[in-house]
Design a protein around this motif. Structure first.
Motif, PDB file in Angstrom:
ATOM      1  N   UNK A 115      90.163  30.670  36.155  1.00 20.04           N
ATOM      2  CA  UNK A 115      90.231  31.499  34.960  1.00 20.04           C
ATOM      3  C   UNK A 115      88.977  32.364  34.779  1.00 20.04           C
ATOM      4  N   UNK A 116      89.186  33.591  34.352  1.00 18.84           N
ATOM      5  CA  UNK A 116      88.139  34.446  33.795  1.00 18.84           C
ATOM      6  C   UNK A 116      88.632  34.872  32.425  1.00 18.84           C
ATOM      7  N   UNK A 117      88.136  34.199  31.387  1.00 16.66           N
ATOM      8  CA  UNK A 117      88.676  34.366  30.043  1.00 16.66           C
ATOM      9  C   UNK A 117      87.809  35.305  29.210  1.00 16.66           C
ATOM     10  N   UNK A 118      88.482  36.199  28.497  1.00 19.97           N
ATOM     11  CA  UNK A 118      87.793  37.102  27.582  1.00 19.97           C
ATOM     12  C   UNK A 118      87.674  36.432  26.221  1.00 19.97           C
ATOM     13  N   UNK A 119      86.475  36.426  25.662  1.00 18.93           N
ATOM     14  CA  UNK A 119      86.209  35.743  24.404  1.00 18.93           C
ATOM     15  C   UNK A 119      86.065  36.742  23.257  1.00 18.93           C
ATOM     16  N   UNK A 120      86.525  36.319  22.075  1.00 15.97           N
ATOM     17  CA  UNK A 120      86.424  37.158  20.882  1.00 15.97           C
ATOM     18  C   UNK A 120      84.971  37.525  20.629  1.00 15.97           C
ATOM     19  N   UNK A 121      84.730  38.787  20.329  1.00 14.69           N
ATOM     20  CA  UNK A 121      83.382  39.259  20.019  1.00 14.69           C
ATOM     21  C   UNK A 121      82.582  39.697  21.217  1.00 14.69           C
ATOM     22  N   UNK A 122      82.995  39.306  22.430  1.00  9.99           N
ATOM     23  CA  UNK A 122      82.216  39.657  23.626  1.00  9.99           C
ATOM     24  C   UNK A 122      82.193  41.161  23.858  1.00  9.99           C
ATOM     25  N   UNK A 123      83.308  41.826  23.576  1.00  6.79           N
ATOM     26  CA  UNK A 123      83.357  43.273  23.762  1.00  6.79           C
ATOM     27  C   UNK A 123      82.388  43.979  22.816  1.00  6.79           C
ATOM     28  N   UNK A 124      82.393  43.557  21.553  1.00  2.87           N
ATOM     29  CA  UNK A 124      81.501  44.177  20.564  1.00  2.87           C
ATOM     30  C   UNK A 124      80.036  43.995  20.950  1.00  2.87           C
TER      31      UNK A 124
END
Length: 277
Positions: A126-135
């Motif tokens: 898995x390579x999971x995108x986490x909430x807030x990481x983009x910001x």
């Protein structure tokens, strides 16, 4: 695959799938798909060959013999992408065929799959995108992938969307962020009219990009968006990318003029973002 999926997908995808080369490096795999087992919204997987010669597959569809052959012609499959927590039903087959591939997805997907009884993909894949990481400017897959795509995580969307822009071709690839119904291409080999039936006609009207697209704009603003500040921020980010084509999972490919259509559908969110809301 979970047992309730059979009513959503074709019994023999090989017979009804439309495979098309969008560019020399991009192929789409379009099939019938029934939301709730009744609404004709279509499904689409997209494969992109990277400059390195490896391939990324977004929203994988059924891995038929023809799809396997097409993938072999593109190059080694290194990345499998679930464009949101709903676009994952064929991941098991693809993971088993390409066991070393990274599986890119929203952070919610592993637990969501466990809850629905799907095959458990090993944690190391898995390579999971986490909430807030983009910001925070912290979204990354790896150097090879990052140099080819703009991408972000729209965690304010009900389905937890991850959205990608293939920079070389100016192609936005997305799951449920924007629909372009009716799903004409996806049902073109099925013998079914994608607008037949009251629910399919209603869904096509609600998710059209024609005219001012007010129905879809309202549906997203009042129904799909769960966290407006987070959603507004990421939609505004996407609007800043350079793209002309949109490949949605549901409905026809928007071959040109996609940036204007995206901004039209997301108009209220873009206005709110620019006001700091």
């Amino acid at each position: 695959m979970a047992p309730n999926v059979a009513k959503l997908i074709p019994s023999d995808p090989e017979k009804v799938m439309v495979i098309r080369s969008i560019t020399p490096d991009i192929k789409t795999f379009s099939t019938p798909f029934l939301r709730f087992g009744r609404v004709k919204i279509g499904g689409r997987g997209t494969a992109v060959r990277l400059g390195s010669g490896t391939t990324a597959v977004f929203s994988p569809v059924a891995l038929t013999p023809t799809v396997r052959a097409e993938m072999a012609s593109l190059g080694p499959t290194k990345y499998l992408v679930a464009l949101d927590q709903e676009h994952h039903i064929f991941l098991e087959d693809w993971h088993k065929a390409f066991p070393d591939a990274k599986v890119i997805a929203p952070e919610t997907l592993p637990a969501y799959r466990d809850k629905q009884g799907y095959f458990r993909i090993p944690e190391g894949n898995w390579k999971l995108f986490e909430a807030g990481a983009s910001a925070q400017g912290k979204l990354s897959v790896d150097e090879e992938f990052d140099r080819e795509f703009d991408f972000t995580y729209v965690d304010g969307h009900a389905n937890k969307e991850v959205v990608f822009n293939h920079r070389k071709s100016g192609t936005l690839i997305e799951g449920d962020l924007l629909f372009n119904l009716p799903a004409t291409e996806q049902f073109s080999r099925s013998g079914l009219d994608p607008k037949s039936g009251l629910l399919s006609r209603l869904f096509s009207w609600l998710n059209s990009t024609q005219g001012e697209a007010l129905a879809q704009r309202r549906l997203i603003w009042y129904g799909i968006c769960e966290n407006k500040p987070a959603y507004n921020r990421e939609v505004n980010r996407i609007s800043g990318w350079k793209f002309d084509r949109i490949i949605p999972c549901h409905g026809d490919v928007i071959e040109t003029g996609g940036k204007g259509i995206f901004d039209k559908v997301m108009k209220w969110h873009l206005e709110a973002a620019r006001k700091g809301q």
